[in-house]
Design an enzyme around this catalytic site. Sequence first.
Site, PDB file in Angstrom:
ATOM      1  N   ASP A  67       4.746  12.576 101.401  1.00 35.00           N
ATOM      2  CA  ASP A  67       3.290  12.666 101.402  1.00 35.00           C
ATOM      3  C   ASP A  67       2.616  11.396 101.899  1.00 35.00           C
ATOM      4  O   ASP A  67       3.259  10.351 102.035  1.00 35.00           O
ATOM      5  CB  ASP A  67       2.787  13.024  99.990  1.00 35.00           C
ATOM      6  CG  ASP A  67       3.582  12.335  98.882  1.00 35.00           C
ATOM      7  OD1 ASP A  67       4.166  11.276  99.144  1.00 35.00           O
ATOM      8  OD2 ASP A  67       3.614  12.860  97.766  1.00 35.00           O
ATOM      9  N   ASN A 136       2.314  15.355  85.057  1.00 31.03           N
ATOM     10  CA  ASN A 136       1.896  16.756  84.929  1.00 31.03           C
ATOM     11  C   ASN A 136       2.889  17.710  85.598  1.00 31.03           C
ATOM     12  O   ASN A 136       2.598  18.871  85.811  1.00 31.03           O
ATOM     13  CB  ASN A 136       0.493  16.947  85.523  1.00 31.03           C
ATOM     14  CG  ASN A 136       0.449  16.610  87.020  1.00 31.03           C
ATOM     15  OD1 ASN A 136       1.464  16.298  87.623  1.00 31.03           O
ATOM     16  ND2 ASN A 136      -0.730  16.684  87.609  1.00 31.03           N
ATOM     17  N   HIS A 138       4.062  17.430  88.676  1.00 36.85           N
ATOM     18  CA  HIS A 138       3.935  17.614  90.127  1.00 36.85           C
ATOM     19  C   HIS A 138       5.155  17.052  90.865  1.00 36.85           C
ATOM     20  O   HIS A 138       5.839  16.143  90.380  1.00 36.85           O
ATOM     21  CB  HIS A 138       2.611  17.061  90.669  1.00 36.85           C
ATOM     22  CG  HIS A 138       2.510  15.578  90.769  1.00 36.85           C
ATOM     23  ND1 HIS A 138       1.318  14.914  90.621  1.00 36.85           N
ATOM     24  CD2 HIS A 138       3.422  14.601  91.028  1.00 36.85           C
ATOM     25  CE1 HIS A 138       1.500  13.617  90.794  1.00 36.85           C
ATOM     26  NE2 HIS A 138       2.778  13.405  91.038  1.00 36.85           N
ATOM     27  N   GLU A 143       0.145  19.822  93.050  1.00 41.40           N
ATOM     28  CA  GLU A 143      -0.448  19.714  91.721  1.00 41.40           C
ATOM     29  C   GLU A 143      -0.429  21.071  91.009  1.00 41.40           C
ATOM     30  O   GLU A 143      -0.321  22.118  91.663  1.00 41.40           O
ATOM     31  CB  GLU A 143      -1.901  19.229  91.848  1.00 41.40           C
ATOM     32  CG  GLU A 143      -2.051  17.860  92.515  1.00 41.40           C
ATOM     33  CD  GLU A 143      -1.669  16.695  91.585  1.00 41.40           C
ATOM     34  OE1 GLU A 143      -0.949  16.908  90.597  1.00 41.40           O
ATOM     35  OE2 GLU A 143      -2.097  15.573  91.866  1.00 41.40           O
TER      36      GLU A 143
HETATM   37  C1  F6R Z   1       5.370  10.107  95.704  1.00 41.42           C
HETATM   38  C2  F6R Z   1       5.178  11.432  95.148  1.00 41.42           C
HETATM   39  C3  F6R Z   1       4.853  11.667  93.717  1.00 41.42           C
HETATM   40  C4  F6R Z   1       5.565  10.713  92.753  1.00 41.42           C
HETATM   41  C5  F6R Z   1       5.142  11.006  91.321  1.00 41.42           C
HETATM   42  C6  F6R Z   1       5.754  10.029  90.336  1.00 41.42           C
HETATM   43  O1  F6R Z   1       5.684  10.170  97.083  1.00 41.42           O
HETATM   44  O2  F6R Z   1       5.256  12.343  95.882  1.00 41.42           O
HETATM   45  O3  F6R Z   1       5.184  12.984  93.392  1.00 41.42           O
HETATM   46  O4  F6R Z   1       6.946  10.861  92.889  1.00 41.42           O
HETATM   47  O5  F6R Z   1       3.758  10.923  91.209  1.00 41.42           O
HETATM   48  O6  F6R Z   1       5.245   8.751  90.577  1.00 41.42           O
HETATM   49  P1  F6R Z   1       5.810   7.465  89.823  1.00 41.42           P
HETATM   50  O7  F6R Z   1       7.211   7.280  90.271  1.00 41.42           O
HETATM   51  O8  F6R Z   1       4.910   6.341  90.272  1.00 41.42           O
HETATM   52  O9  F6R Z   1       5.695   7.755  88.379  1.00 41.42           O
END
Ligand code: F6R
Length: 242
Positions: A67, A136, A138, A143
């Site tokens: 992303d 959450n 995701h 989301e």
């Molecule tokens: C990042 C992404 C997100 C993260 C997720 C966890 O490219 O796609 O899905 O993997 O938000 O983020 P952290 O590791 O910062 O807790």
Amino acid sequence: MRIYLTKDYDAMSRKAANIISAQIILKPDCVLGLATGSTPLGLYRQLVDWHRKGDLDFSEVITVNLDEYRGLGADDKESYASYMRENLFSLVNLKPENCHLPDGKISDSEEACGKYNALLGSLGRQDLQLLGLGKNGHIGFNEPGEFFGKDVHCVELARSTVEANRRFFEAGKNVPAYAYTMGIRSILRARKILVIASGKDKADAVREVFFGEVTPYVPGSILQLHNDVILVCDEEAFSKCR
Ligand code: F6R
């Protein structure tokens, strides 16, 4: 699904880095799907370390990131392109032309997503896709919602995601409200999926994603339907699964 339970964050990072390096050794020109955020930082450090010691060669590896924020380009320091450059791309011998992310500078969502979808299609399936988990549930920036988004698409970030990511932005700077993300189908195309999770904060997400109902309200729960998922998780993140 295979689960590797580790003592702590460092052990999780080493184990996950081992799996990625095994993939590169097995297939030097593999397509690696990569993630950003806090969780992969330790594993990227480990990969860089092995590369510096001469044990890991990225010269033929192709990378595709999950992303990018809409509105941020490769030169913006909060962009995921910058994060990847700082934490991996510029520290190993990946060829710049082999490293791909959605182009956040294209403001027309249809154009940006169409371009990234076409690129993913031309590269073929990811040999391995790395994923972190949002609190959450995701994955990528898919989301919680009424349905699973399929291909690369533009999403409005959940308020909790914007808040969670504020730490990466300078005080006073707005976290973009939209992002381009691989969809669920783009993620599930991967031959192998490696999920990493660490810390108490992720304990609910790990339980719901891997042991709860499969529902778009917990986007990662769809991973239960993939036939080659590896979860590398520390004790704290696994603490609500016992
Ligand atoms: C990042 C992404 C997100 C993260 C997720 C966890 O490219 O796609 O899905 O993997 O938000 O983020 P952290 O590791 O910062 O807790």
